[in-house]
Structure formats: C-alpha cells, structure tokens
Design a protein around this motif. Sequence first.
Motif, PDB file in Angstrom:
ATOM      1  N   ARG A 144     -13.296 -24.494  77.081  1.00 47.82           N
ATOM      2  CA  ARG A 144     -12.603 -23.247  77.384  1.00 47.82           C
ATOM      3  C   ARG A 144     -12.410 -23.008  78.852  1.00 47.82           C
ATOM      4  O   ARG A 144     -12.979 -23.346  79.517  1.00 47.82           O
ATOM      5  N   ARG A 163     -21.521 -21.317  82.988  1.00 50.75           N
ATOM      6  CA  ARG A 163     -20.125 -21.206  82.255  1.00 50.75           C
ATOM      7  C   ARG A 163     -19.435 -22.160  83.003  1.00 50.75           C
ATOM      8  O   ARG A 163     -19.285 -22.457  84.008  1.00 50.75           O
ATOM      9  N   GLU A 174      -7.923 -18.754  77.342  1.00 54.47           N
ATOM     10  CA  GLU A 174      -8.961 -19.808  77.784  1.00 54.47           C
ATOM     11  C   GLU A 174      -8.824 -21.082  76.930  1.00 54.47           C
ATOM     12  O   GLU A 174      -9.365 -22.182  77.052  1.00 54.47           O
ATOM     13  N   GLU A 233     -12.305 -21.458  81.481  1.00 49.02           N
ATOM     14  CA  GLU A 233     -12.764 -20.158  82.072  1.00 49.02           C
ATOM     15  C   GLU A 233     -13.024 -20.514  83.592  1.00 49.02           C
ATOM     16  O   GLU A 233     -13.165 -21.648  84.053  1.00 49.02           O
TER      17      GLU A 233
HETATM   18 MG    MG Z   1     -16.710 -16.288  76.430  1.00 48.37          MG
END
Ligand code: MG
Length: 423
Positions: free
Chosen positions: A113, A121, A66, A115
């Motif tokens: 990150r 997210r 990530e 992701e």
């Molecule tokens: Mg995580």
Amino acid sequence: MAKQIQAIRGMNDILPTQSPLWQKLEAVLRDTVAAYGYSEIRTPIVESTDLFKRSIGEVTDIVEKEMYTFADRNGDLLTLRPEGTASTVRAGNEHGLLYNQEQRLWYMGPMFRHERPQKGRYRQFHQFGVEVYGIGSADVDAEVLMMSARLWQKLGITEHVKLELNTLGDPAERANYRDALIAFLEQFKEQLDEDSQRRMYTNPLRVLDTKNPDVQALLADAPELMDYLGDESKAHFSHLCELLDAVGIQYTVNPRLVRGLDYYNRTVFEWVTDSLGAQGTVLAGGRYDGLVGQLGGKDTPAVGFAMGLERIVLMLETLALTEDVAGAVDIYVTAMGDSCRVEAIKIAQTLRDVPGLKVMSHCGGGNFKKQMKRADKSGAKLAIVIGENELANNQVALKYLREDKEQELVARDSLATYIAELI
Ligand code: MG
Ligand code: ATP
C-alpha cells in the motif's frame, strides 16, 4: 565508488538478526491454524486492478490512494495486492472451492500500500489472515476470534491487546442508517474537515472512525447503527457476544468501529494495543457475506481477519519477548591444519544426520585463536576441533563454548550419538 542503490521507501529488508523472530512468529501462526483444521491458500501477488476496485470499494483509502497500479506490456491494468481477502475469494470462485462448500483457509505473505511510511506502517508489509466460507452462523465469528485469542496467548501478549467489536448490520439496514447519518452530518457540514466532507455522501460511515478529535466531538450525538438493526442481525450479534462470554474472551462494543473496506456486514472487530503508539490495530476483520456473490460466485457467507506481522514483531520487540529465539547454529566444526580439512568437512556432514542439529563448518585456516573466535561468533554451543593428533587417533576434540567445562576427546564412531544426547 559507485553510488549504492537503496531499497524503496517503506519497503524493508528483514535482516539475518531479525529473521529468527519472524520464523518463530510464523511457526506459531502455522501451528495455531493447524489446530483448527484450516488449509493454506497461496495466491499471486499481482491481480487485475478491477478485482480490488470491485471488492474493497471505489471510495476507500486503499483504492482511492494506496494501490500500486501499473499497466503491463499488454496495457492491462494490474495491482500489487493491498490485502488478501479479494484474492482468496477470486481464487475460491475460479476453482470452485466455494460453491456449496465449507472452507477454512489461511494465507500469509506480503501486501503493498502506498501510504506514508512510519513506525508500524509500511509500503510493503506482511499479513497473516484466515477466511471461512459457507458458514453463516456466529459460531464461526467466535471461532476466528478464539483463534486470535489463542495466538496472543501463545505469543505471550494477551495482557497487551484488547478486542473491540461492532456490528454493521445488513446492507438494507445500513442504507437506512446511512440516510439518518447523512442527515445528522449535514447539520455540521461546515465544521467537518475536508476528508469528512468528501466522504459524507460517498461513504458516510467512514466519517465515524475519523482520527480528527474536532470531528469526533461533533459525532457525540450521532445516530447509532445498533438502533437500525433488524431482528436477525441483532440475534447474530447477541449470539456472538454470548459465545465470547462463554469462552471468557473479553471485548468492548465500539459503535464507531466501521473498518476501512466496503465488503463487511454484520460482525466487525479489531484487536488493538496501546504498546505501539498510533498504529495500534494488530488484527482486524469481520463478516463479508456479500463479497463472494459480488465477485461472480454464488452467494456464500464468509468471515475472516488479517493480522499485520510487522506490528506483532514490533510488539514482541517492544515488550522484550524475544530472548528465547533459537540461534542459527549448535555446533561449529573447525580444522587445525590443511591436512584435516577434508575430514572436518566430512564430520560436519555426518553430524547433520542428527535430527534438528544445526552444524556449521569453516576450515579455511587461521591460527587456533582466530578459529575459536569464528566459532564463538557463530553462536554455537560446541566447537569440534580436528588436528593431526585427533585425526591419527580417530577422535575429535569437543570444546564447550558457553559453559565452563573442560575440553573432551570423543571417538569419531560415537560422536553423533554423544552429541545427540548432549544437545
Ligand atoms: Mg489503512
Ligand atoms: P490502519 O487503520 O492501521 O490503516 P487498516 O484498516 O488499513 O489499518 P486492514 O486493511 O484491515 O488495516 O489490515 C489489517 C491489518 O494489517 C492492520 O490491522 C495492520 O495490523 C496491518 N496493516 C495494514 N496496513 C499496514 C501497513 N501499511 N503497514 C503495516 N501493517 C499494516
């Protein structure tokens, strides 16, 4: 037309309509930490890649896949910070803040990150976090949890969050448990999914918090870490539970809660909500007594948490707890005719001396209707209109934009005092 450049996937703009809610949240966070005597620390957004490898751990989701890592012009490997604890410890060690001292710190800012972006997210997101150094007793584990509970209360979401708690024991206890867990997992090796097979030897505890229901089912009879704890770790955990009981914070002990970062020991916790779907963890943390030493400082007990701000904002929006967020402006000043422009701008400038008063002016012309439309759109409660007559009489016209009240004429001398009382 030229092709427009878009923001990077998973990195969001916070637009003017959204920022009042963010500011309100940030203000609640600042006030709350102040009430506990915590001091702010701000660290750079970029650090040496090694810092995160050594602290978060090589075999974690963050470090394995990530991190935004790049070589700068000198060829040094740098990483956009994926979390705040490693940087705080690095800065604390570097500036001698942690050596034989107690520190209660907080930070807030963007983290990165790589992701898969989805609701709750993102690739750039924001965390608010606290870190306490130099206090080994469970009192301070309880303190940060009490602080988080107070945050929920102030934000009006206490009803929608639940605390899950676990203890990971100390490294030696965990090593014994790890062996037992590996032996257990080996019986099912073929049935585990790819991720779990890979983690089985490198980071077996992470297999416990798998999201895969088939693997979860296999784990029903897995050995429990609680049974491998020594007396001190047990006492630490039960002291924490007693304190939480004493202050009325409800929790569930979840023996599967392990957290995705390597540096934790003893206490770990998560506040979770079911109002956000899959991305349910809004605040997470625990104790990490080994990290300061591991990063080159003197061994120093530590505990902290990080909260994801996007998820809290989403919760406040989902639960419609956003209506009392203040508008951008209280008063809109406008001029009727070019000859009044300068005076109108001066009046606006004087009114800004009234503490807390938000004043916007636009004397760019247009007929009365157009100007009032602009004033209305600004969200202001009052409009001040200056025309030739008002100017000649040293007055201004005050129009109520949100109330059914007659327009008033007010003397310029007493305008500031009049408005200060009105708003
Ligand atoms: Mg995580
Ligand atoms: P998750 O299980 O959701 O991946 P995590 O264990 O990776 O979370 P931490 O590293 O402990 O999370 O970060 C603390 C908090 O920061 C999370 O509980 C969450 O609220 C928030 N957070 C983490 N990653 C993201 C992200 N990519 N986007 C938005 N918020 C995030």
